[in-house]
Design a protein around this motif. Sequence first.
Motif, PDB file in Angstrom:
ATOM      1  N   HIS A   1      35.044  20.278 -20.590  1.00 34.01           N
ATOM      2  CA  HIS A   1      34.489  20.119 -21.933  1.00 34.01           C
ATOM      3  C   HIS A   1      33.312  21.073 -22.157  1.00 34.01           C
ATOM      4  N   THR A   2      33.489  22.316 -21.716  1.00 34.50           N
ATOM      5  CA  THR A   2      32.389  23.291 -21.776  1.00 34.50           C
ATOM      6  C   THR A   2      32.899  24.604 -22.357  1.00 34.50           C
ATOM      7  N   ASP A   3      32.228  25.108 -23.413  1.00 31.31           N
ATOM      8  CA  ASP A   3      32.609  26.400 -23.990  1.00 31.31           C
ATOM      9  C   ASP A   3      31.896  27.524 -23.257  1.00 31.31           C
ATOM     10  N   ASP A   4      32.199  28.797 -23.651  1.00 30.50           N
ATOM     11  CA  ASP A   4      31.666  29.934 -22.916  1.00 30.50           C
ATOM     12  C   ASP A   4      30.147  30.053 -23.054  1.00 30.50           C
ATOM     13  N   GLU A   5      29.605  29.643 -24.207  1.00 32.95           N
ATOM     14  CA  GLU A   5      28.162  29.739 -24.394  1.00 32.95           C
ATOM     15  C   GLU A   5      27.425  28.783 -23.456  1.00 32.95           C
ATOM     16  N   THR A   6      27.911  27.526 -23.366  1.00 37.70           N
ATOM     17  CA  THR A   6      27.284  26.546 -22.464  1.00 37.70           C
ATOM     18  C   THR A   6      27.479  26.957 -21.012  1.00 37.70           C
ATOM     19  N   ALA A   7      28.665  27.512 -20.692  1.00 38.75           N
ATOM     20  CA  ALA A   7      28.909  27.977 -19.330  1.00 38.75           C
ATOM     21  C   ALA A   7      27.929  29.072 -18.944  1.00 38.75           C
ATOM     22  N   GLY A   8      27.631  29.964 -19.896  1.00 37.67           N
ATOM     23  CA  GLY A   8      26.656  31.017 -19.609  1.00 37.67           C
ATOM     24  C   GLY A   8      25.282  30.443 -19.326  1.00 37.67           C
ATOM     25  N   ALA A   9      24.905  29.399 -20.087  1.00 37.34           N
ATOM     26  CA  ALA A   9      23.606  28.768 -19.847  1.00 37.34           C
ATOM     27  C   ALA A   9      23.548  28.125 -18.462  1.00 37.34           C
ATOM     28  N   ILE A  10      24.653  27.496 -18.061  1.00 39.27           N
ATOM     29  CA  ILE A  10      24.680  26.868 -16.731  1.00 39.27           C
ATOM     30  C   ILE A  10      24.617  27.939 -15.648  1.00 39.27           C
ATOM     31  N   ALA A  11      25.308  29.079 -15.869  1.00 37.71           N
ATOM     32  CA  ALA A  11      25.262  30.156 -14.896  1.00 37.71           C
ATOM     33  C   ALA A  11      23.831  30.680 -14.735  1.00 37.71           C
ATOM     34  N   ASP A  12      23.115  30.801 -15.843  1.00 33.99           N
ATOM     35  CA  ASP A  12      21.722  31.246 -15.760  1.00 33.99           C
ATOM     36  C   ASP A  12      20.868  30.263 -14.962  1.00 33.99           C
ATOM     37  N   ARG A  13      21.120  28.967 -15.167  1.00 35.01           N
ATOM     38  CA  ARG A  13      20.352  27.955 -14.424  1.00 35.01           C
ATOM     39  C   ARG A  13      20.635  28.031 -12.935  1.00 35.01           C
TER      40      ARG A  13
ATOM     41  N   GLN B   1      39.832  20.359 -26.084  1.00 36.69           N
ATOM     42  CA  GLN B   1      38.484  20.631 -25.593  1.00 36.69           C
ATOM     43  C   GLN B   1      38.516  21.817 -24.637  1.00 36.69           C
ATOM     44  N   PRO B   2      37.526  22.740 -24.728  1.00 35.68           N
ATOM     45  CA  PRO B   2      37.520  23.903 -23.837  1.00 35.68           C
ATOM     46  C   PRO B   2      37.156  23.514 -22.409  1.00 35.68           C
ATOM     47  N   LEU B   3      37.510  24.395 -21.469  1.00 36.12           N
ATOM     48  CA  LEU B   3      37.142  24.229 -20.072  1.00 36.12           C
ATOM     49  C   LEU B   3      36.720  25.591 -19.550  1.00 36.12           C
ATOM     50  N   SER B   4      35.603  25.638 -18.855  1.00 34.67           N
ATOM     51  CA  SER B   4      35.107  26.907 -18.323  1.00 34.67           C
ATOM     52  C   SER B   4      35.067  26.866 -16.816  1.00 34.67           C
ATOM     53  N   LEU B   5      35.055  28.049 -16.227  1.00 36.45           N
ATOM     54  CA  LEU B   5      35.054  28.181 -14.777  1.00 36.45           C
ATOM     55  C   LEU B   5      34.023  29.227 -14.371  1.00 36.45           C
ATOM     56  N   LEU B   6      33.201  28.903 -13.373  1.00 37.91           N
ATOM     57  CA  LEU B   6      32.240  29.854 -12.809  1.00 37.91           C
ATOM     58  C   LEU B   6      32.744  30.299 -11.448  1.00 37.91           C
ATOM     59  N   PHE B   7      32.770  31.613 -11.245  1.00 31.65           N
ATOM     60  CA  PHE B   7      33.096  32.148  -9.925  1.00 31.65           C
ATOM     61  C   PHE B   7      31.800  32.749  -9.382  1.00 31.65           C
ATOM     62  N   ILE B   8      31.290  32.201  -8.266  1.00 31.58           N
ATOM     63  CA  ILE B   8      29.968  32.573  -7.747  1.00 31.58           C
ATOM     64  C   ILE B   8      30.126  33.286  -6.420  1.00 31.58           C
ATOM     65  N   ASP B   9      29.498  34.446  -6.313  1.00 32.08           N
ATOM     66  CA  ASP B   9      29.520  35.223  -5.075  1.00 32.08           C
ATOM     67  C   ASP B   9      28.087  35.374  -4.577  1.00 32.08           C
ATOM     68  N   VAL B  10      27.839  35.058  -3.308  1.00 31.77           N
ATOM     69  CA  VAL B  10      26.511  35.195  -2.715  1.00 31.77           C
ATOM     70  C   VAL B  10      26.339  36.632  -2.247  1.00 31.77           C
ATOM     71  N   ASP B  11      25.328  37.285  -2.766  1.00 34.37           N
ATOM     72  CA  ASP B  11      25.109  38.710  -2.452  1.00 34.37           C
ATOM     73  C   ASP B  11      24.549  38.880  -1.039  1.00 34.37           C
ATOM     74  N   GLY B  12      25.082  39.851  -0.306  1.00 37.32           N
ATOM     75  CA  GLY B  12      24.503  40.277   0.964  1.00 37.32           C
ATOM     76  C   GLY B  12      24.706  39.339   2.122  1.00 37.32           C
TER      77      GLY B  12
ATOM     78  N   ILE C   1      40.660  30.899 -24.156  1.00 42.40           N
ATOM     79  CA  ILE C   1      40.439  32.316 -24.520  1.00 42.40           C
ATOM     80  C   ILE C   1      40.881  33.241 -23.402  1.00 42.40           C
ATOM     81  N   ASP C   2      40.495  32.908 -22.139  1.00 35.17           N
ATOM     82  CA  ASP C   2      40.734  33.836 -21.026  1.00 35.17           C
ATOM     83  C   ASP C   2      41.949  33.486 -20.182  1.00 35.17           C
ATOM     84  N   GLY C   3      42.649  32.439 -20.501  1.00 36.57           N
ATOM     85  CA  GLY C   3      43.829  32.092 -19.715  1.00 36.57           C
ATOM     86  C   GLY C   3      44.248  30.669 -19.955  1.00 36.57           C
ATOM     87  N   MET C   4      45.518  30.371 -19.577  1.00 38.39           N
ATOM     88  CA  MET C   4      46.086  29.048 -19.821  1.00 38.39           C
ATOM     89  C   MET C   4      46.248  28.239 -18.536  1.00 38.39           C
ATOM     90  N   SER C   5      45.863  28.807 -17.383  1.00 35.31           N
ATOM     91  CA  SER C   5      46.000  28.085 -16.109  1.00 35.31           C
ATOM     92  C   SER C   5      44.760  28.342 -15.272  1.00 35.31           C
TER      93      SER C   5
END
Length: 802
Positions: A728-740, A669-680, A771-775
Amino acid sequence: MAKIRLPSLGRAYVVLVVTTGALTLADSAYRVAAHPPSWTWLILAAFTLISGTLTIKVPSITATISVSEMFVFTAVILFGTAPATLIVGLDGLILSVSSRSRRLHRVLFSVAEPSASIWIASSIFFMLARVRPLSQYTVAPPIAPLLFPLGLLAVTYFLLNSWLMAIAIGLENRKSPLEVWREHFIWLCLNYFGGASVAILLVRNSGKGVDAIGFAVIIPLLLISYFTYKYSMDRVEDAARHIEQLKGLHLSTIKTLAMAIDAKDQITHGHIRRVQLYAVGLADALGVKEGPLLSAIQAAALLHDTGKLAVPEYILNKPGKLTPPEFEKMKLHATVGADILSSIEFPYPVVPIVRHHHENWDGTGYPARLKGPDIPVGARILAVVDCFDALTSDRPYRPKLADAEALQILLERRGTMYDPLVVDTFMKVYAEIKTEEDDAQPQSSGLNEIARSAVASSDAKQAASLDDIAAGSEEMLALYDLSRALGGRTGLADAGDIISKHLRRILPASLCVFYMYDPAADELVAAHVSGSDAPSVNGLRMPIGQRVTGWVAANRRTIVNSDPILDFGDLARTSRPRLRSCLSTPLVADEALVGVLTLYSPNPGAFTEDHRRIVEAVGRQISRVVRDSAEFDREHSTFKDALTGLPNVERLRQLTPADVGLSADTASQPLSLLFIDVDGLKQVNERAGRDVGDAVLGHVAHGIRRVLRGADILFRYAGDEFVVLLSHTDDETAGAIADRVRDILAASPYVLPDGSTLPILVTIGIATHPIDGMSLADLISVARQRLVTMEPSSVDLSSRVH
């Protein structure tokens, strides 16, 4: 068995009798030493002491008798007062030493009392007979003139000996001396008259002392009489013991019925046993010492709530005030209970006490509206102690009152609801008869077992019903799955948020509070709160056993639709919307109290029986999760961000590939990670101050958590950066969560102290395994790089800071 302590009056009485006896013995010893009697006196003394060992216990009391009176009377007639007194003193010593109880005051009393009695009785004998001791005559005077004085000697000795002993026993056992004397001593007078008659037969030739032929005839008869008498007394003792066993069996049967009633009425568990202890103590203070009335009060105190068997459980266990129709049904329990007990042929008046224990002194009670002395005295006693125990016991709708407050209420009702004499007496003696629960009593443990069985049976039925209710509920199944997944892997804040979201979807609650048990303070603490007015409730403390939630914790029973004002006080009135009902269930793991889950609703009577079944099932499922989450917080407090309460970067680094499901298997199962930076944020800190910047970070963390799913985990990474693990999240679902995340933050600007708003803008980088890394380190690195490569925000937060 506890030793009975001799009261002050009893001690004074014993001192008086012992002093008198000691003086008579001293006088007798002096006279015997000055004028020694003949050697035949020693024979009488020996027979007296030997017969003194042949004692017979008086049934049911701590007293013994012997067959030595004949030798004592013979010693009086032949040798006079002093030698006879010494013989009686020695006989008393033998009796006391051979008895089971050798307490000092009893030994001294057993020696002194009969010595004083025979000294007085024999002095009266010689004063009336106008003769000297017969051993001093060469030719004995006629026996006939001595018969009346000898009879008076026997009567006087019997009355003094028996009454002095009855008074002592009565004082020690707190009984009437007259009742003790009439029950155990009056029939012993025959023994004394028989002894006087035998003494006359023994005294034949005064010049030679005691007649040996008379002894040869009398002694066998004496032994036959002794063994016959002893056999009879043993039979009496066996019969008395059998009666006591039957009485005990009868009372045990009554207690068993009382246990069943007590177990049904869960709110007043243990009430009837305490009422019995109070009722018996108060009856004793009012002069009801023993007999049919006291037995009736004992039984009625245990059975006064028998009629509750006919009252619906929802009325008995209702946490709030009864409606008029419900109260009318509750009032029936007095009549129904009396009717049920009428079929039992009690040997004492139990039924009238049960029927009328809710009558009022002024005639306004029920069921017969009896007034004043027309109310049975047992019912008047029961009414007062029943009220006192109810006032001083916890109820789900109020905490127990202090004794002083309860007594004040009794005083206010004196003369209207309750008999003034009964109230006044209870005020004087309640502290003496107040008792604590004795865990060692078999009936207490049995009562608790019945109550536990009733609750366990109820739980089993509820669980069975829940299977049907929850069969089609995806929320319930999801909650069960999440409970298994969350166990020990996250703190209470995250676990509480996840559980609360699901609960508020299936239950009509606007506020959900997890109260955690603090054993050190024996209190509950509102450790996690979600919903309306959460900040004002967070950290609220309440003692175990008090308020609604505290009562649920103490009794480990669910309460439905109680008033939140009992938990929150005025806060429940000022909350918007106003809270009007609550559903509270205990959280118990491995038989240990974890805390209480309480749900509050703005709607009156919002929760149904189905809701109760659901929340009890959920409570059993999540108790370990809540316990483990609290333990997780304690163990990982160094891995928590102090500002936002989120797990920090150190906690993120501790995660192993197995923890988050990373695998070299690309088919996993895929796993995704969001890195969030608060602007300003740096400009905000410089222009508005770090306090505002910290508040903005907390606002951002709260906004991000609002859109995450149950199994997603948010970390405070560093400064103005956050990391989200999406299992259990692929890149497409991760993008949707990032938009939310962007949308919810953009729609929720931060309100500055002056009322102006500050828009919240963030930049988000996404990385996906494999896809983007193993760790985790690889994924974090890729996600950060994608922050840099993305176009910067066109809006500068610093420009909106005033």
